[in-house]
Design a protein around this motif. Structure first.
Motif, PDB file in Angstrom:
ATOM      1  N   THR A 644      57.867  38.733 -12.136  1.00 41.30           N
ATOM      2  CA  THR A 644      57.096  37.762 -12.441  1.00 41.30           C
ATOM      3  C   THR A 644      55.203  38.533 -11.857  1.00 41.30           C
ATOM      4  OG1 THR A 644      58.285  36.438 -11.500  1.00 41.30           O
ATOM      5  CG2 THR A 644      55.788  35.930 -11.478  1.00 41.30           C
ATOM      6  N   SER A 645      55.576  39.577 -11.294  1.00 39.14           N
ATOM      7  CA  SER A 645      54.866  40.764 -10.979  1.00 39.14           C
ATOM      8  C   SER A 645      54.627  41.257 -11.750  1.00 39.14           C
ATOM      9  CB  SER A 645      54.612  41.313  -9.475  1.00 39.14           C
ATOM     10  OG  SER A 645      55.933  42.004  -9.677  1.00 39.14           O
ATOM     11  N   SER A 646      55.563  42.128 -13.213  1.00 37.48           N
ATOM     12  CA  SER A 646      55.353  42.936 -13.557  1.00 37.48           C
ATOM     13  C   SER A 646      55.628  44.335 -13.362  1.00 37.48           C
ATOM     14  CB  SER A 646      54.011  42.892 -14.276  1.00 37.48           C
ATOM     15  OG  SER A 646      54.117  41.122 -15.314  1.00 37.48           O
ATOM     16  N   LYS A 647      55.835  43.997 -11.853  1.00 37.80           N
ATOM     17  CA  LYS A 647      56.290  46.035 -11.995  1.00 37.80           C
ATOM     18  C   LYS A 647      56.859  46.212 -12.241  1.00 37.80           C
ATOM     19  CE  LYS A 647      54.815  44.838  -6.877  1.00 37.80           C
ATOM     20  NZ  LYS A 647      54.886  44.732  -5.173  1.00 37.80           N
ATOM     21  N   ILE A 648      57.931  45.748 -12.790  1.00 39.69           N
ATOM     22  CA  ILE A 648      59.211  46.015 -14.002  1.00 39.69           C
ATOM     23  C   ILE A 648      59.529  45.760 -14.265  1.00 39.69           C
ATOM     24  CG2 ILE A 648      61.379  46.472 -13.541  1.00 39.69           C
ATOM     25  CD1 ILE A 648      61.712  47.033 -10.776  1.00 39.69           C
ATOM     26  N   LYS A 649      59.730  45.954 -16.224  1.00 36.84           N
ATOM     27  CA  LYS A 649      60.272  45.433 -17.249  1.00 36.84           C
ATOM     28  C   LYS A 649      61.499  44.902 -16.974  1.00 36.84           C
ATOM     29  CE  LYS A 649      58.909  45.114 -22.357  1.00 36.84           C
ATOM     30  NZ  LYS A 649      58.233  45.427 -23.213  1.00 36.84           N
ATOM     31  N   LEU A 650      61.968  44.796 -18.124  1.00 38.01           N
ATOM     32  CA  LEU A 650      64.003  44.264 -18.312  1.00 38.01           C
ATOM     33  C   LEU A 650      63.934  44.818 -19.219  1.00 38.01           C
ATOM     34  CD1 LEU A 650      64.426  41.276 -17.001  1.00 38.01           C
ATOM     35  CD2 LEU A 650      64.784  42.682 -15.255  1.00 38.01           C
ATOM     36  N   PRO A 651      65.499  45.166 -19.447  1.00 36.06           N
ATOM     37  CA  PRO A 651      65.641  46.173 -20.518  1.00 36.06           C
ATOM     38  C   PRO A 651      66.204  45.181 -21.850  1.00 36.06           C
ATOM     39  CG  PRO A 651      67.440  46.044 -19.054  1.00 36.06           C
ATOM     40  CD  PRO A 651      66.552  45.370 -18.590  1.00 36.06           C
ATOM     41  N   THR A 652      65.426  45.945 -22.606  1.00 34.99           N
ATOM     42  CA  THR A 652      65.362  45.265 -23.897  1.00 34.99           C
ATOM     43  C   THR A 652      66.947  45.029 -24.377  1.00 34.99           C
ATOM     44  OG1 THR A 652      65.008  46.924 -25.510  1.00 34.99           O
ATOM     45  CG2 THR A 652      63.198  45.006 -24.695  1.00 34.99           C
ATOM     46  N   THR A 653      67.437  43.986 -25.173  1.00 35.85           N
ATOM     47  CA  THR A 653      68.737  43.727 -25.245  1.00 35.85           C
ATOM     48  C   THR A 653      68.841  43.393 -27.188  1.00 35.85           C
ATOM     49  OG1 THR A 653      69.253  43.257 -23.452  1.00 35.85           O
ATOM     50  CG2 THR A 653      70.774  42.860 -25.085  1.00 35.85           C
ATOM     51  N   PHE A 654      69.194  44.359 -27.576  1.00 34.99           N
ATOM     52  CA  PHE A 654      69.256  43.650 -29.403  1.00 34.99           C
ATOM     53  C   PHE A 654      71.322  43.949 -29.522  1.00 34.99           C
ATOM     54  CE2 PHE A 654      65.030  44.929 -29.205  1.00 34.99           C
ATOM     55  CZ  PHE A 654      64.305  44.339 -29.612  1.00 34.99           C
ATOM     56  N   ILE A 655      71.146  42.551 -30.492  1.00 35.09           N
ATOM     57  CA  ILE A 655      72.762  42.591 -31.200  1.00 35.09           C
ATOM     58  C   ILE A 655      73.091  42.433 -33.224  1.00 35.09           C
ATOM     59  CG2 ILE A 655      73.708  42.258 -28.588  1.00 35.09           C
ATOM     60  CD1 ILE A 655      74.312  39.417 -30.655  1.00 35.09           C
ATOM     61  N   GLU A 656      73.264  43.302 -33.969  1.00 36.33           N
ATOM     62  CA  GLU A 656      72.833  42.906 -35.178  1.00 36.33           C
ATOM     63  C   GLU A 656      73.851  41.882 -34.999  1.00 36.33           C
ATOM     64  OE1 GLU A 656      75.130  46.940 -36.694  1.00 36.33           O
ATOM     65  OE2 GLU A 656      73.150  48.077 -36.365  1.00 36.33           O
ATOM     66  N   VAL A 657      73.507  41.329 -36.441  1.00 38.77           N
ATOM     67  CA  VAL A 657      74.307  39.232 -36.528  1.00 38.77           C
ATOM     68  C   VAL A 657      74.154  39.799 -38.169  1.00 38.77           C
ATOM     69  CG1 VAL A 657      73.834  37.941 -36.613  1.00 38.77           C
ATOM     70  CG2 VAL A 657      73.199  38.510 -34.192  1.00 38.77           C
ATOM     71  N   SER A 658      75.117  39.280 -39.020  1.00 34.81           N
ATOM     72  CA  SER A 658      75.693  39.989 -39.728  1.00 34.81           C
ATOM     73  C   SER A 658      75.246  38.284 -40.119  1.00 34.81           C
ATOM     74  CB  SER A 658      77.719  40.654 -39.948  1.00 34.81           C
ATOM     75  OG  SER A 658      77.576  40.525 -41.940  1.00 34.81           O
ATOM     76  N   ASP A 659      74.661  38.281 -41.992  1.00 34.86           N
ATOM     77  CA  ASP A 659      74.443  36.925 -42.507  1.00 34.86           C
ATOM     78  C   ASP A 659      75.805  36.480 -43.224  1.00 34.86           C
ATOM     79  OD1 ASP A 659      73.877  34.761 -44.443  1.00 34.86           O
ATOM     80  OD2 ASP A 659      71.368  35.310 -44.104  1.00 34.86           O
ATOM     81  N   LYS A 660      76.809  35.921 -43.340  1.00 34.60           N
ATOM     82  CA  LYS A 660      78.314  35.379 -44.237  1.00 34.60           C
ATOM     83  C   LYS A 660      77.693  35.238 -45.352  1.00 34.60           C
ATOM     84  CE  LYS A 660      80.709  33.691 -39.924  1.00 34.60           C
ATOM     85  NZ  LYS A 660      81.883  32.876 -39.809  1.00 34.60           N
TER      86      LYS A 660
END
Length: 717
Positions: A644-660
């Motif tokens: 909340t205090s922005s002392k630490i920023k959490l890691p970003t997470t991306f996943i690959e999504v396939s459009d059927k």
């Protein structure tokens, strides 16, 4: 010590023994903090003694079962590394004493040759799973609970969900509704039932002894056998996450249930189900289903000269099994102590002439199983040679006692010395009680109740008492406890405190009064009829400290004047407050997570990663002098202090999504908005390979962020 490593067949056991050896070297070299090392060794059955520089080793024997080969192995280890004395505990373990810390890896390696473990025998783990010593032969049992106790033991051993809980966790399996394994005072207690032809268990949960005993609550009247493991896992997970970790006296699960309420607790267990790898878990019972093996050798025919003594022994110590023609033999073991010379001969006896199995009991005794009726005279003759035919197995004269001030850091007064004297009094003056199965006497050297004094009909707790400037050993007398059966029990009332030397006269007064006035009533009924105040008054003369003699200042079993000396107990949690140590542990957890993932153990991998998140977060919170007391609190506090205090920023997470529809691949941002959201993915996802891989990677990224943050903080300090 290289020689013993290559002899261990199980690579998992080999790895953990080598790891213990490395940790000992790091500790000796000052690289591991004393408090952290204590926690580590306790989880490996290594417990500090009252005597400085030596260790007590607790050998974990699930539901007390041991073969002749295992018993011989234990005797060799005791002779080599200890004193040759074996102590049976009230949780069906074997303890040996005066062991050098540096020799414990080698000791463990020797035990492992016969599939014996020290793992999770002490510390904040699931302790030894206990069971009725007659399970499998009990004439009243619906079915043998042994394979289910064994299956749960195997499942929880080394399981990441229960390696570093806030406090110990105890489980029992009773063989019948008589509830001889005392389900009502366990974190989880199982009582076998058959409903519409299906095997299952009545389950009690949230019980415990200690200084504040609590009666377990009913979890369910019936849980099918293939659901007991997922049920136990769900409860242990919630206890691990929400259980107290700072206040030792409030850290058992009974306090957590009382604090949050039964319904809230069980609602959390229900929500945790998605995180468990299966809804049902079939336990293999085939190893317990076979016929009773025939003796290896022909049993010699013997002639009993003293037939009266033989018949008295049969009446007192021999129990008919549910298998027609077979009997179990109870061996009354004074204080639970016996020695390796007799243990080896006993091992030969059961291997050659019985079915190669005995069980240690919760009352610190030995039970031989599967003896044919026609062979009882031979067993009587051979056991008499070992002085193992004392009458009174499981009777009033069979007193339970913890080690007390003999070896335990927490002992306040002698429990073994007074137990031995009380048994002498009963045998000499009240022989009729050697066949009384109703009145139990139990003694503990302190309030922690390892001797189970506060659930006994007659109990004694070691204390001290002041007389002017002097301190004398004392006993608190408790009355009115006992098991009632089918998950019900009652705890004893604290009636009065008296000098220890007056314990025998107090017992005489209680028994004389009962003999004279009960008129056939059961002891507990008589106690209820008379009331606590009545017994206080008849025992009150023993509480007078104005007339103490010189002998009153010498405890039972001792020659010197009493000195109250209570050390630091190791029965419970250790508060770890070193940031560097916690960061190192967090990194270890992520390593364990990756190893479990590589072995295809998705659920274990996920839980290790979860522990990595929590340990890492706790490390940074402690660096900010923020106090934490359980996992859930750590998660919430980390958000408040760092996110909340922005002392630490959490890691970003991306996943690959396939459009059927068109096959196009795009990246989807799954970055969590809070630490809570990040960590609690654990119970929002099934334990799949895909989620395990993602969760571990998030854990590694999180650790990199907090490690850099800590390094920057130190640089700026």
């Amino acid at each position: 010590m290289e020689s013993f490593r290559t002899e261990i067949e199980n690579p998992i056991v080999q790895k953990e023994i080598i790891d213990l050896e490395k940790k000992i070297h790091l500790f000796r070299g000052g690289k591991i903090d004393d408090e952290r090392f204590r926690s580590l060794r306790l989880a490996r059955g290594i417990y500090g003694q009252r005597q400085e520089g030596v260790q007590m080793i607790r050998i974990k024997l699930p539901y007390g079962k041991v073969t002749s080969e295992q018993l011989v192995r234990i005797t060799k280890v005791s002779d080599e590394y200890s004193t040759g004395r074996l102590h049976i505990t009230t949780r069906q373990d074997i303890q040996i004493h005066y062991v050098s810390l540096d020799r414990t890896p080698e000791l463990w390696a020797n035990l492992a040759k016969d599939d014996i473990t020290l793992r999770e025998a002490c510390g904040n783990t699931v302790r030894n799973i206990t069971g009725s010593e007659l399970a499998g032969v009990d004439v009243n049992e619906p079915f043998d609970v042994s394979p289910y106790a064994h299956g749960l033991f195997q499942y929880l051993l080394r399981n990441p969900i229960c390696q570093e809980m806030g406090r110990k966790f105890k489980i029992s399996f009773s063989s019948s509704e008589e509830d001889t394994a005392l389900s009502y005072l366990h974190d989880l207690g199982f009582i076998p039932k058959i409903v519409n032809g299906e095997k299952g268990f009545k389950i009690m949960f949230g019980g415990g002894l200690g200084s504040q005993p609590a009666h377990a609550e009913l979890l369910s009247e019936f849980v099918p056998v293939n659901q007991i493991i997922p049920t136990a896992e769900g409860i242990i997970r919630i206890f691990d996450r929400y259980g107290e970790r700072a206040k030792r006296m409030k850290a058992r699960m009974k306090f957590l249930i009382k604090e949050m309420g039964r319904d809230v607790f069980l609602d959390l267990v229900e929500k945790e189900k998605k995180a468990i790898a299966f809804e049902t878990y079939e336990i293999d019972t085939t190893a317990f289903d076979g016929p009773i093996p025939e003796p290896l050798l022909e049993v010699p025919q013997v002639t009993i000269e003293d037939t009266a003594a033989y018949e008295a022994w049969k009446e007192s110590n021999v129990i008919a099994q549910k298998q027609t023609g077979y009997y179990a033999i109870g061996i009354k073991v004074l204080l639970g102590d016996f020695y390796t010379d007799k243990a080896r001969l006993l091992a030969d006896l059961i291997k050659n002439y019985a079915a190669n199995e005995l069980r240690f009991s919760l009352r610190q005794n030995i039970v031989i199983r599967h003896v044919k009726e026609e062979n009882l005279p031979f067993f009587y003759q051979e056991l008499a040679k070992l002085d193992f035919v004392h009458l009174g197995y499981n009777s009033t004269a069979d007193i339970t006692a913890c080690p007390g001030t003999d070896t335990c850091n927490l002992g306040i007064a002698s429990s073994t010395g007074i137990a031995e004297e009380l048994e002498r009094v009963i045998n000499a003056e009240y022989p009729q009680y050697k066949n009384n199965r109703e009145i139990e006497i139990k003694i503990s050297g302190c309030m922690n109740a390892c001797g189970q004094h506060n659930m006994s009909a007659i109990g004694f707790q070691g204390m001290s008492i002041n007389s002017g400037k002097l301190v004398a050993p004392a006993l608190q007398v408790l009355l009115g406890g006992g098991k009632l059966g089918n998950g019900a029990g009652r705890f004893a009332d604290k009636v009065i405190k008296i000098p220890s030397r007056r314990g025998p006269d107090a017992l005489r007064t209680i028994l004389n009064d009962f003999d004279a006035n009960a008129n056939g009533e059961k002891f507990l009924n008589y106690y209820d009829l008379k009331g606590e105040k009545y017994f206080y008054e008849i025992l009150k003369p023993f509480a007078d400290v104005t007339n103490l003699t010189e002998a009153d200042f010498i405890d039972w079993g001792n020659a010197d004047n009493y000195v109250k000396a209570v050390g630091v107990g190791e029965c419970a949690g250790v508060v770890i407050d070193l940031v560097a140590t916690l960061l190192l542990e967090a990194k270890d957890k992520l390593t364990f997570a990756q190893e479990s993932f590589d072995e295809g153990k998705w659920s274990d991998a996920i839980y290790h990663a979860y522990a990595g998140f929590v340990n890492g977060a706790k490390a940074l919170l402690l660096s900010e002098n923020e106090k934490t007391n359980h996992h859930a609190g750590i998660v919430d506090l980390f958000d408040n202090v760092f996110i909340t205090s922005s002392k630490i920023k959490l890691p970003t997470t991306f996943i690959e999504v396939s459009d059927k529809s068109n096959g196009a691949v795009t990246s989807k941002d799954l970055s969590p908005a809070s630490f809570r959201e990040l960590v609690y993915q654990i119970n929002q996802n099934e334990p799949s390979e895909v989620f395990a891989k993602q969760y571990i990677q998030q854990g590694i990224s999180f650790f990199d962020i907090i490690e850099k943050y800590r390094a920057q903080e130190l640089a700026n300090a």
